[in-house]
Design a protein around this motif. Structure first.
Motif, PDB file in Angstrom:
ATOM      1  N   GLY A   1       0.801  -1.213   0.000  1.00 43.74           N
ATOM      2  CA  GLY A   1       0.000   0.000   0.000  1.00 43.74           C
ATOM      3  C   GLY A   1       0.832   1.259   0.000  1.00 43.74           C
ATOM      4  O   GLY A   1       0.348   2.317  -0.412  1.00 43.74           O
ATOM      5  N   GLN A   2       2.072   1.165   0.466  1.00 47.08           N
ATOM      6  CA  GLN A   2       2.996   2.296   0.475  1.00 47.08           C
ATOM      7  C   GLN A   2       4.358   1.825  -0.006  1.00 47.08           C
ATOM      8  O   GLN A   2       4.836   0.784   0.456  1.00 47.08           O
ATOM      9  CB  GLN A   2       3.170   2.885   1.881  1.00 47.08           C
ATOM     10  CG  GLN A   2       1.946   3.556   2.466  1.00 47.08           C
ATOM     11  CD  GLN A   2       0.868   2.587   2.891  1.00 47.08           C
ATOM     12  OE1 GLN A   2      -0.302   2.813   2.649  1.00 47.08           O
ATOM     13  NE2 GLN A   2       1.244   1.492   3.530  1.00 47.08           N
ATOM     14  N   VAL A   3       4.957   2.554  -0.917  1.00 49.07           N
ATOM     15  CA  VAL A   3       6.307   2.256  -1.380  1.00 49.07           C
ATOM     16  C   VAL A   3       7.166   3.491  -1.151  1.00 49.07           C
ATOM     17  O   VAL A   3       6.831   4.586  -1.621  1.00 49.07           O
ATOM     18  CB  VAL A   3       6.336   1.861  -2.867  1.00 49.07           C
ATOM     19  CG1 VAL A   3       7.783   1.657  -3.330  1.00 49.07           C
ATOM     20  CG2 VAL A   3       5.519   0.601  -3.109  1.00 49.07           C
ATOM     21  N   GLY A   4       8.262   3.314  -0.419  1.00 45.71           N
ATOM     22  CA  GLY A   4       9.193   4.400  -0.207  1.00 45.71           C
ATOM     23  C   GLY A   4      10.450   4.179  -1.025  1.00 45.71           C
ATOM     24  O   GLY A   4      11.048   3.107  -0.971  1.00 45.71           O
ATOM     25  N   VAL A   5      10.821   5.155  -1.802  1.00 46.52           N
ATOM     26  CA  VAL A   5      12.071   5.098  -2.558  1.00 46.52           C
ATOM     27  C   VAL A   5      13.106   5.909  -1.789  1.00 46.52           C
ATOM     28  O   VAL A   5      12.927   7.106  -1.558  1.00 46.52           O
ATOM     29  CB  VAL A   5      11.894   5.639  -3.985  1.00 46.52           C
ATOM     30  CG1 VAL A   5      13.242   5.628  -4.721  1.00 46.52           C
ATOM     31  CG2 VAL A   5      10.868   4.808  -4.746  1.00 46.52           C
ATOM     32  N   ASN A   6      14.142   5.236  -1.341  1.00 43.25           N
ATOM     33  CA  ASN A   6      15.207   5.831  -0.535  1.00 43.25           C
ATOM     34  C   ASN A   6      14.691   6.370   0.796  1.00 43.25           C
ATOM     35  O   ASN A   6      15.160   7.377   1.309  1.00 43.25           O
ATOM     36  CB  ASN A   6      15.952   6.916  -1.324  1.00 43.25           C
ATOM     37  CG  ASN A   6      16.664   6.345  -2.532  1.00 43.25           C
ATOM     38  OD1 ASN A   6      17.204   5.246  -2.475  1.00 43.25           O
ATOM     39  ND2 ASN A   6      16.643   7.076  -3.640  1.00 43.25           N
ATOM     40  N   ASN A   7      13.694   5.698   1.365  1.00 42.27           N
ATOM     41  CA  ASN A   7      13.328   5.908   2.764  1.00 42.27           C
ATOM     42  C   ASN A   7      12.776   4.613   3.324  1.00 42.27           C
ATOM     43  O   ASN A   7      12.273   3.763   2.588  1.00 42.27           O
ATOM     44  CB  ASN A   7      12.374   7.096   2.955  1.00 42.27           C
ATOM     45  CG  ASN A   7      11.019   6.866   2.330  1.00 42.27           C
ATOM     46  OD1 ASN A   7      10.198   6.101   2.832  1.00 42.27           O
ATOM     47  ND2 ASN A   7      10.762   7.559   1.215  1.00 42.27           N
ATOM     48  N   ALA A   8      12.884   4.450   4.647  1.00 43.95           N
ATOM     49  CA  ALA A   8      12.691   3.130   5.248  1.00 43.95           C
ATOM     50  C   ALA A   8      11.271   2.823   5.672  1.00 43.95           C
ATOM     51  O   ALA A   8      10.889   1.668   5.765  1.00 43.95           O
ATOM     52  CB  ALA A   8      13.611   2.968   6.455  1.00 43.95           C
ATOM     53  N   LEU A   9      10.461   3.838   5.964  1.00 44.44           N
ATOM     54  CA  LEU A   9       9.133   3.578   6.488  1.00 44.44           C
ATOM     55  C   LEU A   9       8.033   4.100   5.570  1.00 44.44           C
ATOM     56  O   LEU A   9       6.885   4.217   5.972  1.00 44.44           O
ATOM     57  CB  LEU A   9       8.971   4.199   7.885  1.00 44.44           C
ATOM     58  CG  LEU A   9       9.823   3.573   8.990  1.00 44.44           C
ATOM     59  CD1 LEU A   9       9.703   4.384  10.277  1.00 44.44           C
ATOM     60  CD2 LEU A   9       9.417   2.138   9.250  1.00 44.44           C
ATOM     61  N   GLY A  10       8.362   4.422   4.341  1.00 43.65           N
ATOM     62  CA  GLY A  10       7.348   4.925   3.434  1.00 43.65           C
ATOM     63  C   GLY A  10       6.797   6.270   3.845  1.00 43.65           C
ATOM     64  O   GLY A  10       5.671   6.629   3.524  1.00 43.65           O
ATOM     65  N   ALA A  11       7.589   7.031   4.600  1.00 43.27           N
ATOM     66  CA  ALA A  11       7.111   8.292   5.153  1.00 43.27           C
ATOM     67  C   ALA A  11       7.611   9.469   4.325  1.00 43.27           C
ATOM     68  O   ALA A  11       8.228   9.305   3.281  1.00 43.27           O
ATOM     69  CB  ALA A  11       7.575   8.426   6.596  1.00 43.27           C
ATOM     70  N   GLY A  12       7.337  10.680   4.818  1.00 43.99           N
ATOM     71  CA  GLY A  12       7.876  11.881   4.192  1.00 43.99           C
ATOM     72  C   GLY A  12       6.870  12.695   3.420  1.00 43.99           C
ATOM     73  O   GLY A  12       7.219  13.737   2.869  1.00 43.99           O
ATOM     74  N   VAL A  13       5.617  12.232   3.354  1.00 41.01           N
ATOM     75  CA  VAL A  13       4.586  13.005   2.659  1.00 41.01           C
ATOM     76  C   VAL A  13       3.502  13.377   3.659  1.00 41.01           C
ATOM     77  O   VAL A  13       3.315  12.730   4.684  1.00 41.01           O
ATOM     78  CB  VAL A  13       3.984  12.230   1.470  1.00 41.01           C
ATOM     79  CG1 VAL A  13       5.042  11.912   0.441  1.00 41.01           C
ATOM     80  CG2 VAL A  13       3.317  10.938   1.946  1.00 41.01           C
ATOM     81  N   ILE A  14       2.780  14.433   3.337  1.00 43.98           N
ATOM     82  CA  ILE A  14       1.658  14.875   4.166  1.00 43.98           C
ATOM     83  C   ILE A  14       0.371  14.386   3.519  1.00 43.98           C
ATOM     84  O   ILE A  14       0.125  14.631   2.342  1.00 43.98           O
ATOM     85  CB  ILE A  14       1.643  16.407   4.298  1.00 43.98           C
ATOM     86  CG1 ILE A  14       2.926  16.890   4.990  1.00 43.98           C
ATOM     87  CG2 ILE A  14       0.404  16.876   5.064  1.00 43.98           C
ATOM     88  CD1 ILE A  14       3.097  18.393   4.984  1.00 43.98           C
ATOM     89  N   GLY A  15      -0.432  13.686   4.285  1.00 44.62           N
ATOM     90  CA  GLY A  15      -1.725  13.245   3.767  1.00 44.62           C
ATOM     91  C   GLY A  15      -1.664  12.049   2.851  1.00 44.62           C
ATOM     92  O   GLY A  15      -2.581  11.839   2.045  1.00 44.62           O
TER      93      GLY A  15
END
Length: 495
Positions: free
Chosen positions: A442-456
């Motif tokens: 459901g979430q894919v993070g490119v060059n981040n570990a928890l799929g985070a970094g976006v708002i909403g």
């Protein structure tokens, strides 16, 4: 991660001891029974909560039903204003709430708590709930849709991040005009109770938010079992999620499920390891690995396998652990059951032939006392079919799986029953695009570990990780149902 050393004492201004919230009143359980909330770092009693059952849940539903008509009919901008006020009070009590959650969960401070920001995001959606106009066969007919709340809804959340999950579930549900009965986990109910206390202070009317505490098989099971609950939200294990879904099926109650994860971190030869290695170590030790999104499998191309393992071992050996109020990276596991469970998985990894690189034990004595501590643990030469590569451990245990090429990496990454989060470490845009499409998550993070970094960003899973989405721009809409209205003048000719 910022490491601080807060006071080991709790402020009593937000601490609720021995009571639960029903209809705007702080009350004990119907039976008067209680449950001890234990500090997982030392097994001392922090507080007591009511051990509620179906009778308490029915009382909470009664209160929610009484509150619903007025809350539904309050204009959406006024509801939003109350949520904004709630967020402001949470912000004013940030340090107290953070320390309360730290102590009951066992985690050290890991940065500013997100609850106020989460609520502001949700509050901004409250008066953006809109229907649409519909084409009609005749100019004398007007067609449109209305989005309306379900009524009394229910929610059950786990213990690993009780504050953020409470405001995410409650905020969206009541922003849409529903009233809610919430059941937090018995291991970590104090932060949800404190947040509910601040909601009352913010002016959210009595009965709009009800918090019933107790065990899952007693209080928790009674919520989806009630035909008066018109929608459910559940976050937790797939096993319990299936029980919730079965209970909802009897009453045809819609629900969303946010379940477990076995998130892969796919590392390609061109990855920036200076960025990737610390992020992967933090991703599996943050909250002692008790995060559904934790990247617990490193799927690495064989050409850089040895370097990745060596650097991961070095990084994980730097992770400090201890009681929540010390300046450490990692605290204990939540309870004795979870402690035994994680140690059991570590033993299973050894028995099935994985190579233990670092960690693997439970520290004793000193600051660890009787706490539920376990060392950050790294396994190498893990095969995709091993237990530690297939099942969610929910602890600081990282498995390294070597693969030969991109195609094998996709097969291994997708080769579990879960599909919550996946990470890709590469500088190659083409690889990033292909992997983002190929990974079942459901979430894919490119060059981040928890799929985070976006708002909403909408959050939810594929496969056994559940269905439905929270936290996104449609989170309030998820708690509404659609009504189509067809309107014609009286006496108009039939079509």
């Amino acid at each position: 991660m910022t490491i601080t050393s807060p006071s080991p004492t709790l402020s009593e201004s937000i601490l609720v001891d021995g009571l639960q919230l029903i209809g705007g009143e702080w009350v004990p359980s119907v039976t008067g029974r209680t449950i001890e909330v234990i500090n997982p770092a030392n097994r001392e009693v922090i507080a007591r909560i009511p051990r509620s059952d179906a009778a308490d849940v029915e009382a909470a539903i009664d209160a929610a039903e009484r509150a619903f008509p007025a809350w539904r009919d309050l204009n959406a901008t006024a509801r939003a204003a109350l949520l904004f006020r709630w967020a402001q009070l949470i912000e004013e009590h940030t340090a107290e709430i953070d320390q309360l959650e730290s102590q009951e969960v066992g985690r050290p401070h890991w940065g500013p708590p997100p609850m106020a920001g989460q609520l502001r995001f949700i509050a901004g959606q409250a008066d953006k709930v809109q229907g649409v106009s519909l084409p009609t066969y005749s100019p004398e007919t007007l067609g449109f849709t209305l989005r309306e709340p379900y009524g009394v809804v229910g929610g059950i959340i786990p213990w690993n991040a009780p504050g953020p999950m409470f405001v995410t579930e409650v905020g969206a549900a009541i922003a849409a005009g529903n009233t809610i009965v919430m059941k937090p986990a018995e291991d970590a109910p104090l932060t949800p109770l404190a947040l509910a206390k601040l909601a009352l202070e913010a002016g959210i009317p009595a009965g709009v938010i009800n918090v019933v505490t107790g065990y899952g098989h007693e209080a928790g099971a009674a919520i989806p079992a009630s035909p008066r609950i018109r929608r459910m939200g559940f976050t937790g294990s797939p096993f319990t999620g299936s029980l919730i879904m079965a209970a909802c099926a009897k009453n045809l109650t819609p629900l969303h499920l946010e379940l477990g994860g076995k998130s892969p971190q796919v590392v390609f030869p061109d990855a920036d390891l200076d960025q990737a290695i610390p992020a992967m170590a933090t991703g599996i030790t943050l909250n002692t690995g008790q995060i559904c999104a934790a990247g617990s499998r490193v799927v690495v191309l064989r050409s850089i396998h040895d370097e990745v393992v060596e650097r991961l071992a070095t990084q994980m050996q730097k992770i400090t652990y201890g009681p929540w109020h010390q300046p450490v990276n990692m605290g204990p596991l939540i309870n004795e059951k979870q402690h035994s469970r994680v140690l059991g998985y570590i033993e299973a990894g050894r028995k099935e032939g994985a190579d233990l690189v670092t960690g693997g034990g439970a520290p004793q004595g000193g600051d660890y006392g009787n706490g539920f501590f376990v060392q950050p643990t790294l396994f190498d030469n893990v095969s995709p079919d091993m237990t530690i590569a297939q099942e969610e451990i929910f602890g600081p245990v990282l498995s390294v799986i070597a693969v030969d090429d991109e195609q094998e990496a996709v097969r291994v990454a997708n080769g579990t029953d879960y599909g919550l989060v996946a990470s890709v470490w590469t500088r190659d845009v083409g690889i990033a695009v292909r992997m983002s499409r190929a990974l079942q998550a459901g979430q894919v993070g490119v060059n981040n570990a928890l799929g985070a970094g976006v708002i909403g960003g909408p959050f939810g899973g594929y496969k056994n990780s559940g269905f439905g989405r929270t936290m996104g721009a449609d989170s309030v809409l998820e708690w509404t149902q659609v009504k189509t209205v067809s309107m014609r003048p009286a006496g108009a000719p039939r079509i």
